[in-house]
Motif scaffolding. Structure first.
Motif, mmCIF file in Angstrom:
data_model
loop_
_atom_site.group_PDB
_atom_site.id
_atom_site.type_symbol
_atom_site.label_atom_id
_atom_site.label_comp_id
_atom_site.label_asym_id
_atom_site.label_seq_id
_atom_site.Cartn_x
_atom_site.Cartn_y
_atom_site.Cartn_z
ATOM 1 N N PRO A 101 67.843 74.333 43.406
ATOM 2 C CA PRO A 101 68.184 75.410 44.352
ATOM 3 C C PRO A 101 69.527 76.066 44.065
ATOM 4 O O PRO A 101 69.668 77.290 44.194
ATOM 5 C CB PRO A 101 68.187 74.691 45.711
ATOM 6 C CG PRO A 101 67.239 73.554 45.530
ATOM 7 C CD PRO A 101 67.476 73.087 44.121
ATOM 8 N N SER A 105 69.482 79.944 42.462
ATOM 9 C CA SER A 105 69.895 80.990 43.392
ATOM 10 C C SER A 105 71.295 81.526 43.129
ATOM 11 O O SER A 105 71.729 82.480 43.764
ATOM 12 C CB SER A 105 69.827 80.460 44.831
ATOM 13 O OG SER A 105 70.771 79.423 45.028
ATOM 14 N N ASP A 137 63.126 82.520 42.165
ATOM 15 C CA ASP A 137 63.879 83.142 43.253
ATOM 16 C C ASP A 137 63.530 84.620 43.268
ATOM 17 O O ASP A 137 63.605 85.287 42.223
ATOM 18 C CB ASP A 137 65.385 82.951 43.055
ATOM 19 C CG ASP A 137 66.192 83.396 44.270
ATOM 20 O OD1 ASP A 137 65.798 83.059 45.405
ATOM 21 O OD2 ASP A 137 67.213 84.080 44.085
ATOM 22 N N GLU A 138 63.095 85.094 44.421
ATOM 23 C CA GLU A 138 62.729 86.500 44.597
ATOM 24 C C GLU A 138 61.759 86.969 43.519
ATOM 25 O O GLU A 138 61.876 88.061 42.955
ATOM 26 C CB GLU A 138 63.992 87.373 44.629
ATOM 27 C CG GLU A 138 64.904 87.028 45.810
ATOM 28 C CD GLU A 138 66.122 87.925 45.904
ATOM 29 O OE1 GLU A 138 66.394 88.685 44.952
ATOM 30 O OE2 GLU A 138 66.799 87.852 46.938
ATOM 31 N N THR A 384 70.065 73.429 48.613
ATOM 32 C CA THR A 384 71.267 74.133 48.197
ATOM 33 C C THR A 384 72.476 73.300 48.621
ATOM 34 O O THR A 384 72.471 72.637 49.657
ATOM 35 C CB THR A 384 71.345 75.521 48.838
ATOM 36 O OG1 THR A 384 71.173 75.407 50.255
ATOM 37 C CG2 THR A 384 70.287 76.459 48.286
#
Length: 424
Positions: A101, A105, A137-138, A384
């Motif tokens: 994470p 990110s 991510d995205e 995270t």
């Protein structure tokens, strides 16, 4: 891309550096030297990586060196992030699932989609969504999940025979392979042979996330799916840790703190680890087997560890590094890597395919532990800010590893320590 700061010193430095950069590093027009950090110094692993690297260099003469840089498992992420913060990042790096994470990110890694999809014959679409999810991510893929490996139990069948106990395979055939029978057998091995009963490899009362290979059998979680709620003080975790505490200090089924035992040297009846360690058995003289994790009160289950390969944006040769990663993980080389690391390619996730490159393991072992495990397993805990959370959990769990510990009180203390970190 979103930038999420963590409070851990090393990862804060990492994210700070990557957040202020202006895109991928440009590659040199001259000779290129690549460096990839790994957490494996296994000679068989490195020999295969070097073999593939030599093939790549022959086709790309501008690449004069590809060096694989092993870093000890215990401090791998700390060393890697220190290198990045110090301005000496590798070109490519292995990444633990518990660090995914943060790395994914943060902006630290190059998005790989365009390079992989643009490589002839790469077959990007056959990468399984379950394997790639943690590394996206995205909608972009920031690391290739080169290993999606369920944990299994390696068994020293000779020690079971000496202890006069049914083997796990016999218990499985009888429908009695559970944590209760596993601990009873491990205790007997310790009593009758003087060897350790069961070793949770890479735990050593420090790597607490490896205990997910046990507590998941009780339906316990370190935290909720959204990462906001601590699970250590919940009843499933209390029950699982109470069971584990008794197994250590009363049943003597696991080595106590300060005691080590290496299964692969013949010093333990069982060990929980992944199939990449099977190569350590190539020259061993004792009989052995590989079986799935025992069933817990919550039924059968599987736990998966993942490793990702990423390209560092701040490396000197990001574009070449991404191209090499595409070569290293294409279908042909993915099949070679599968002898150690279960691949994310659907076409290669069959017992027959994996058996071709895993001569030490039988197809039925690969099916029951790897194939079935991937289909149903949960990934080890990740979050995270994992570095700081991990430190806090480890410190808060320390009082648990003594005979008279109050399990519920200790686990409540874990939640007290990490709740502010989960809330960020």
């Amino acid at each position: 891309m979103r930038v999420r700061l963590t409070a851990a010193v090393a990862l804060s430095a990492l994210l700070g550096l990557t957040a202020c950069g202006g895109g991928d590093a440009g590659d040199s027009d001259g000779p290129v030297s690549l460096r990839m950090t790994t957490w494996s110094a296994n000679e068989a692993h490195l020999a295969l990586f070097n073999e593939i690297a030599e093939e790549y260099k022959k086709a790309n003469p501008n690449v004069t060196e590809i060096r694989f840089d092993p870093i000890p498992f215990e401090n791998y992420t700390t060393t890697l992030t220190t290198q990045i913060a110090g301005g000496n990042p590798p070109d490519l790096a292995w990444i633990f699932e518990n660090s995914a994470p943060d790395f994914v990110s943060s902006g630290a890694l190059v998005a790989l989609d365009d390079t992989l999809k643009g490589t002839d014959g790469y077959a990007f679409d056959e990468l399984t969504p379950a394997a790639t999810k943690l590394w996206q991510d995205e909608g972009k893929l920031y690391a290739y999940p080169f290993s999606t490996s369920p944990f299994g139990v390696f068994v020293n069948t000779d020690l079971f025979e000496k202890a006069g106990r049914e083997t796990p395979a016999e218990l499985i055939a009888a429908g009695r392979w559970t944590w209760d029978t596993a601990v009873a057998a491990a205790s007997a091995v310790n009593t009758e042979t003087g060897k350790a009963g069961l070793v949770i490899r890479d735990f050593d009362y420090k790597g607490w996330d490896n205990l997910s290979t046990v507590w998941t059998g009780w339906g316990a979680q370190a935290w909720s799916e959204d990462g906001r709620t601590c699970g250590f003080d919940q009843q499933p975790m209390v029950d699982a840790m109470t069971f584990l505490h008794k197994a250590i200090f009363t049943d003597k089924a696991l080595p106590a703190p300060g005691t080590t035992a290496d299964f692969f040297a013949g010093d333990a009846g069982m060990t929980i680890t992944q199939i990449s360690r099977a190569s350590l058995l190539a020259d061993q003289k004792f009989g052995w087997d590989l079986v799935p994790l025992p069933a817990g009160p919550n039924g059968d289950y599987a736990v998966i560890g993942q490793g990702g390969m990423g390209v560092l944006r701040k490396g000197d040769n990001a574009k070449v590094a991404a191209d090499f990663l595409a070569f290293l993980t294409n279908p042909t080389n993915s099949a070679k890597l599968a002898q150690f690391f279960p691949p994310p390619r659907q076409s290669q996730l069959t017992a027959e395919t994996l058996a071709k490159t895993n001569p030490l393991l039988k197809p039925e072992q690969l099916q029951s532990v790897v194939i079935d495990g991937i289909s149903s397993g949960v990934v080890k805990p990740s979050h995270t800010g994992q570095a700081e959370i991990s430190q806090a959990v480890r410190a808060a769990l320390d009082p648990l590893w003594q005979p008279g510990a109050d399990v519920r009180t200790v686990l409540t203390g874990v939640c007290t320590q990490i709740k502010p970190l989960l809330d960020r």
